[in-house]
Design a protein around this motif. Structure first.
Motif, PDB file in Angstrom:
ATOM      1  N   MET A   1     -51.515  -7.959  65.139  1.00 37.60           N
ATOM      2  CA  MET A   1     -50.465  -7.020  65.553  1.00 37.60           C
ATOM      3  C   MET A   1     -49.989  -7.337  66.967  1.00 37.60           C
ATOM      4  SD  MET A   1     -49.517  -4.700  63.374  1.00 37.60           S
ATOM      5  CE  MET A   1     -48.864  -3.422  64.453  1.00 37.60           C
ATOM      6  N   ALA A   2     -48.704  -7.104  67.165  1.00 32.34           N
ATOM      7  CA  ALA A   2     -48.157  -7.222  68.507  1.00 32.34           C
ATOM      8  C   ALA A   2     -48.515  -5.974  69.306  1.00 32.34           C
ATOM      9  CB  ALA A   2     -46.644  -7.389  68.439  1.00 32.34           C
ATOM     10  N   HIS A   3     -48.584  -6.126  70.620  1.00 31.08           N
ATOM     11  CA  HIS A   3     -48.891  -5.002  71.507  1.00 31.08           C
ATOM     12  C   HIS A   3     -47.877  -4.959  72.646  1.00 31.08           C
ATOM     13  CE1 HIS A   3     -52.776  -5.265  69.436  1.00 31.08           C
ATOM     14  NE2 HIS A   3     -52.989  -4.023  69.839  1.00 31.08           N
ATOM     15  N   ALA A   4     -47.739  -3.775  73.223  1.00 34.55           N
ATOM     16  CA  ALA A   4     -46.820  -3.601  74.341  1.00 34.55           C
ATOM     17  C   ALA A   4     -47.310  -2.461  75.218  1.00 34.55           C
ATOM     18  CB  ALA A   4     -45.410  -3.305  73.847  1.00 34.55           C
ATOM     19  N   ILE A   5     -46.920  -2.516  76.478  1.00 35.85           N
ATOM     20  CA  ILE A   5     -47.112  -1.384  77.394  1.00 35.85           C
ATOM     21  C   ILE A   5     -45.890  -0.492  77.269  1.00 35.85           C
ATOM     22  CG2 ILE A   5     -47.227  -0.689  79.814  1.00 35.85           C
ATOM     23  CD1 ILE A   5     -49.827  -1.856  78.873  1.00 35.85           C
ATOM     24  N   ARG A   6     -46.127   0.805  77.013  1.00 36.55           N
ATOM     25  CA  ARG A   6     -45.031   1.763  76.872  1.00 36.55           C
ATOM     26  C   ARG A   6     -45.364   3.033  77.658  1.00 36.55           C
ATOM     27  NH1 ARG A   6     -41.461   1.253  72.898  1.00 36.55           N
ATOM     28  NH2 ARG A   6     -41.528   3.438  72.232  1.00 36.55           N
ATOM     29  N   PHE A   7     -44.342   3.832  77.950  1.00 34.18           N
ATOM     30  CA  PHE A   7     -44.582   5.129  78.585  1.00 34.18           C
ATOM     31  C   PHE A   7     -43.723   6.187  77.901  1.00 34.18           C
ATOM     32  CE2 PHE A   7     -41.264   3.004  80.895  1.00 34.18           C
ATOM     33  CZ  PHE A   7     -40.390   3.961  81.397  1.00 34.18           C
ATOM     34  N   HIS A   8     -44.324   7.368  77.719  1.00 34.59           N
ATOM     35  CA  HIS A   8     -43.682   8.473  77.011  1.00 34.59           C
ATOM     36  C   HIS A   8     -43.198   9.552  77.959  1.00 34.59           C
ATOM     37  CE1 HIS A   8     -45.075   7.239  72.868  1.00 34.59           C
ATOM     38  NE2 HIS A   8     -45.822   6.474  73.651  1.00 34.59           N
ATOM     39  N   GLU A   9     -43.589   9.445  79.228  1.00 31.54           N
ATOM     40  CA  GLU A   9     -43.115  10.358  80.268  1.00 31.54           C
ATOM     41  C   GLU A   9     -43.108   9.586  81.582  1.00 31.54           C
ATOM     42  OE1 GLU A   9     -45.878  13.540  80.911  1.00 31.54           O
ATOM     43  OE2 GLU A   9     -47.617  12.255  80.572  1.00 31.54           O
ATOM     44  N   THR A  10     -42.300  10.018  82.510  1.00 32.29           N
ATOM     45  CA  THR A  10     -42.250   9.349  83.803  1.00 32.29           C
ATOM     46  C   THR A  10     -43.356   9.865  84.708  1.00 32.29           C
ATOM     47  OG1 THR A  10     -40.646  10.975  84.622  1.00 32.29           O
ATOM     48  CG2 THR A  10     -39.769   8.958  83.641  1.00 32.29           C
ATOM     49  N   GLY A  11     -43.723   9.049  85.688  1.00 28.80           N
ATOM     50  CA  GLY A  11     -44.778   9.468  86.601  1.00 28.80           C
ATOM     51  C   GLY A  11     -45.484   8.288  87.224  1.00 28.80           C
ATOM     52  N   GLY A  12     -46.759   8.505  87.595  1.00 22.35           N
ATOM     53  CA  GLY A  12     -47.556   7.474  88.234  1.00 22.35           C
ATOM     54  C   GLY A  12     -48.032   6.424  87.245  1.00 22.35           C
ATOM     55  N   PRO A  13     -48.823   5.470  87.735  1.00 17.43           N
ATOM     56  CA  PRO A  13     -49.293   4.382  86.858  1.00 17.43           C
ATOM     57  C   PRO A  13     -50.003   4.852  85.603  1.00 17.43           C
ATOM     58  CG  PRO A  13     -49.723   3.850  89.155  1.00 17.43           C
ATOM     59  CD  PRO A  13     -49.227   5.261  89.138  1.00 17.43           C
ATOM     60  N   ASP A  14     -50.648   6.025  85.648  1.00 18.39           N
ATOM     61  CA  ASP A  14     -51.427   6.490  84.498  1.00 18.39           C
ATOM     62  C   ASP A  14     -50.586   6.809  83.269  1.00 18.39           C
ATOM     63  OD1 ASP A  14     -53.864   6.224  85.752  1.00 18.39           O
ATOM     64  OD2 ASP A  14     -53.840   8.256  86.564  1.00 18.39           O
ATOM     65  N   VAL A  15     -49.252   6.868  83.397  1.00 15.02           N
ATOM     66  CA  VAL A  15     -48.422   7.146  82.215  1.00 15.02           C
ATOM     67  C   VAL A  15     -48.285   5.915  81.326  1.00 15.02           C
ATOM     68  CG1 VAL A  15     -47.137   8.926  83.454  1.00 15.02           C
ATOM     69  CG2 VAL A  15     -46.184   6.599  83.284  1.00 15.02           C
ATOM     70  N   LEU A  16     -48.704   4.748  81.812  1.00  8.07           N
ATOM     71  CA  LEU A  16     -48.565   3.515  81.036  1.00  8.07           C
ATOM     72  C   LEU A  16     -49.629   3.443  79.949  1.00  8.07           C
ATOM     73  CD1 LEU A  16     -47.889   0.991  83.946  1.00  8.07           C
ATOM     74  CD2 LEU A  16     -46.211   2.208  82.522  1.00  8.07           C
ATOM     75  N   ARG A  17     -49.207   3.084  78.734  1.00  5.34           N
ATOM     76  CA  ARG A  17     -50.116   3.030  77.592  1.00  5.34           C
ATOM     77  C   ARG A  17     -50.025   1.672  76.895  1.00  5.34           C
ATOM     78  NH1 ARG A  17     -48.750   8.755  74.474  1.00  5.34           N
ATOM     79  NH2 ARG A  17     -48.928  10.147  76.287  1.00  5.34           N
ATOM     80  N   TRP A  18     -51.172   1.185  76.428  1.00  4.62           N
ATOM     81  CA  TRP A  18     -51.269  -0.056  75.645  1.00  4.62           C
ATOM     82  C   TRP A  18     -51.203   0.339  74.170  1.00  4.62           C
ATOM     83  CZ3 TRP A  18     -51.006  -5.133  75.859  1.00  4.62           C
ATOM     84  CH2 TRP A  18     -51.709  -5.939  74.965  1.00  4.62           C
ATOM     85  N   GLU A  19     -50.127  -0.087  73.484  1.00  2.00           N
ATOM     86  CA  GLU A  19     -49.895   0.376  72.122  1.00  2.00           C
ATOM     87  C   GLU A  19     -49.611  -0.782  71.170  1.00  2.00           C
ATOM     88  OE1 GLU A  19     -47.819   4.683  73.267  1.00  2.00           O
ATOM     89  OE2 GLU A  19     -46.619   3.100  72.323  1.00  2.00           O
ATOM     90  N   GLU A  20     -49.965  -0.589  69.907  1.00  3.23           N
ATOM     91  CA  GLU A  20     -49.545  -1.519  68.864  1.00  3.23           C
ATOM     92  C   GLU A  20     -48.075  -1.277  68.548  1.00  3.23           C
ATOM     93  OE1 GLU A  20     -51.883  -1.323  65.355  1.00  3.23           O
ATOM     94  OE2 GLU A  20     -53.644  -2.286  66.255  1.00  3.23           O
ATOM     95  N   VAL A  21     -47.319  -2.367  68.361  1.00  6.92           N
ATOM     96  CA  VAL A  21     -45.894  -2.254  68.044  1.00  6.92           C
ATOM     97  C   VAL A  21     -45.565  -3.197  66.897  1.00  6.92           C
ATOM     98  CG1 VAL A  21     -45.180  -1.546  70.359  1.00  6.92           C
ATOM     99  CG2 VAL A  21     -45.289  -3.978  69.781  1.00  6.92           C
ATOM    100  N   THR A  22     -44.523  -2.861  66.173  1.00  9.56           N
ATOM    101  CA  THR A  22     -44.048  -3.710  65.091  1.00  9.56           C
ATOM    102  C   THR A  22     -42.870  -4.535  65.579  1.00  9.56           C
ATOM    103  OG1 THR A  22     -44.733  -2.103  63.432  1.00  9.56           O
ATOM    104  CG2 THR A  22     -43.102  -3.740  62.759  1.00  9.56           C
ATOM    105  N   VAL A  23     -42.940  -5.831  65.384  1.00 14.48           N
ATOM    106  CA  VAL A  23     -41.862  -6.737  65.789  1.00 14.48           C
ATOM    107  C   VAL A  23     -41.292  -7.375  64.527  1.00 14.48           C
ATOM    108  CG1 VAL A  23     -41.241  -8.780  67.126  1.00 14.48           C
ATOM    109  CG2 VAL A  23     -42.970  -7.190  67.998  1.00 14.48           C
ATOM    110  N   GLY A  24     -40.027  -7.133  64.269  1.00 13.06           N
ATOM    111  CA  GLY A  24     -39.412  -7.660  63.057  1.00 13.06           C
ATOM    112  C   GLY A  24     -38.789  -9.034  63.257  1.00 13.06           C
ATOM    113  N   ASP A  25     -37.894  -9.376  62.370  1.00 11.55           N
ATOM    114  CA  ASP A  25     -37.190 -10.647  62.457  1.00 11.55           C
ATOM    115  C   ASP A  25     -35.934 -10.492  63.311  1.00 11.55           C
ATOM    116  OD1 ASP A  25     -38.983 -11.971  60.765  1.00 11.55           O
ATOM    117  OD2 ASP A  25     -37.955 -11.179  58.980  1.00 11.55           O
TER     118      ASP A  25
END
Length: 323
Positions: A1-25
């Motif tokens: 699986m591909a992974h990415a750093i994403r954030f769901h709210e703004t703020g300090g560094p702790d808002v950053l999350r390591w998540e699985e993502v789907t990458v298509g064609d």
């Protein structure tokens, strides 16, 4: 699986999350790229904090390099297997792979590694437009550069030396002063304990400089204006300490000054101009006239720590995420 750093709210560094993502064609005019290295830039924090608004949830990062794994219809200037770099694309560079528009990609010369490219595409192209497009600087000119030991500062000073331009650089510590000097900075000012404008006047025979390049913002803008000669230009190309309050009357008080707040995107929007700046940059780096040192390497999963260290001034020069 591909992974990415994403954030769901703004703020300090702790808002950053390591998540699985789907990458298509890739679709028409798109490619799928597998990242080898991702650039870490202070501007990334502007999106994370909300200073630069982005629809949430969002990815992060606008600079990376890697290998093209698939191309969509109508893509002609790059091909599967090409090594490429980019900056200024849609958010999402903090990822193991992604689908993205092909028109922002720049093919890498064999002499430049993906790590080097990720460390210097944004910083190098920023240095390129600052030195080659903003003001008609000539050999013998003297300029003031804030954050001389930063990623842009180290490339800028080396390039300025090639052009015969004298750089007065501001830094916060002896360690950073040593790094800046080693990369071509001619004079050092310790901005936390010295009066920047006074020192600039001393170093320029009382005249001041024709251009100040200020990436700090609120904390330095007053000293930057006071360091300029009559009808000088203040280039506010970053806001590390916040957006500077600019009073138009102060421009008159300090000698009918000019001010610009440029963005790299507007200097590489045209393919021909982007290619010209990139070719000049890559030529200097490939030949060794400009060196790009990666002083910090992080795993992409460590984005929170990387942002903390960058925001607290514990980094020097260029930083990258290595995949």
């Amino acid at each position: 699986m591909a992974h990415a750093i994403r954030f769901h709210e703004t703020g300090g560094p702790d808002v950053l999350r390591w998540e699985e993502v789907t990458v298509g064609d890739p679709g028409p005019d798109e490619v799928r790229i597998r990242h080898v290295a991702v650039g870490l830039n202070f501007a990334d924090t502007y999106f994370r904090t909300g200073l630069y608004p982005a629809p949430l949830p969002a990815g992060l990062g606008v600079e990376a390099s890697g290998v093209i794994e698939a191309v969509g219809q109508d893509v002609t200037h790059v091909a599967e297997g090409d090594r490429v770099t980019y900056t200024g694309s849609p958010l999402g560079a903090y990822s193991t792979e992604r689908v993205m528009p092909a028109d922002s990609l720049i093919k890498l010369p064999e002499e430049i590694s993906c790590e080097t490219a990720a460390a210097m595409t944004m910083r190098g192209l920023t240095s390129a437009y600052l030195l080659r497009r903003i003001h008609p600087l000539r050999a013998g000119d003297t300029v003031l550069l804030h954050a001389a030991a930063g990623g842009v500062g180290l490339i800028f000073s080396q390039w300025a030396k090639l052009l015969g331009i004298t750089v007065i650089g501001t830094v916060s510590s002896e360690e950073k002063a040593e790094i800046a000097r080693a990369h071509g900075c001619d004079h050092i000012i310790y901005y936390r304990r010295e009066n920047v404008a006074k020192r600039v006047r001393e170093l320029t025979g009382g005249q001041g400089v024709p251009v100040v390049f200020d990436s700090i913002g609120k904390d330095t803008v007053a000293g930057s204006m006071a360091a300029l000669r009559r009808r000088g230009l203040l280039v506010c190309f970053g806001t590390a300490s916040g957006v500077p309050p600019l009073d138009a009357m102060q421009l008159a008080v300090h000698g009918s000054l000019f001010v610009t707040r440029p963005a790299l995107a507007d200097y590489i929007a045209e393919p021909a101009e982007r290619a010209a700046l990139a070719d000049e940059l890559f030529g200097h780096v490939a030949s060794g006239r400009i060196t790009v040192e990666i002083n910090q390497r992080y795993a992409l999963q460590d984005a929170v720590r990387a942002h903390r260290e960058m925001e607290t001034g514990r980094t020097t020069g260029s930083s990258v995420f290595v995949l």
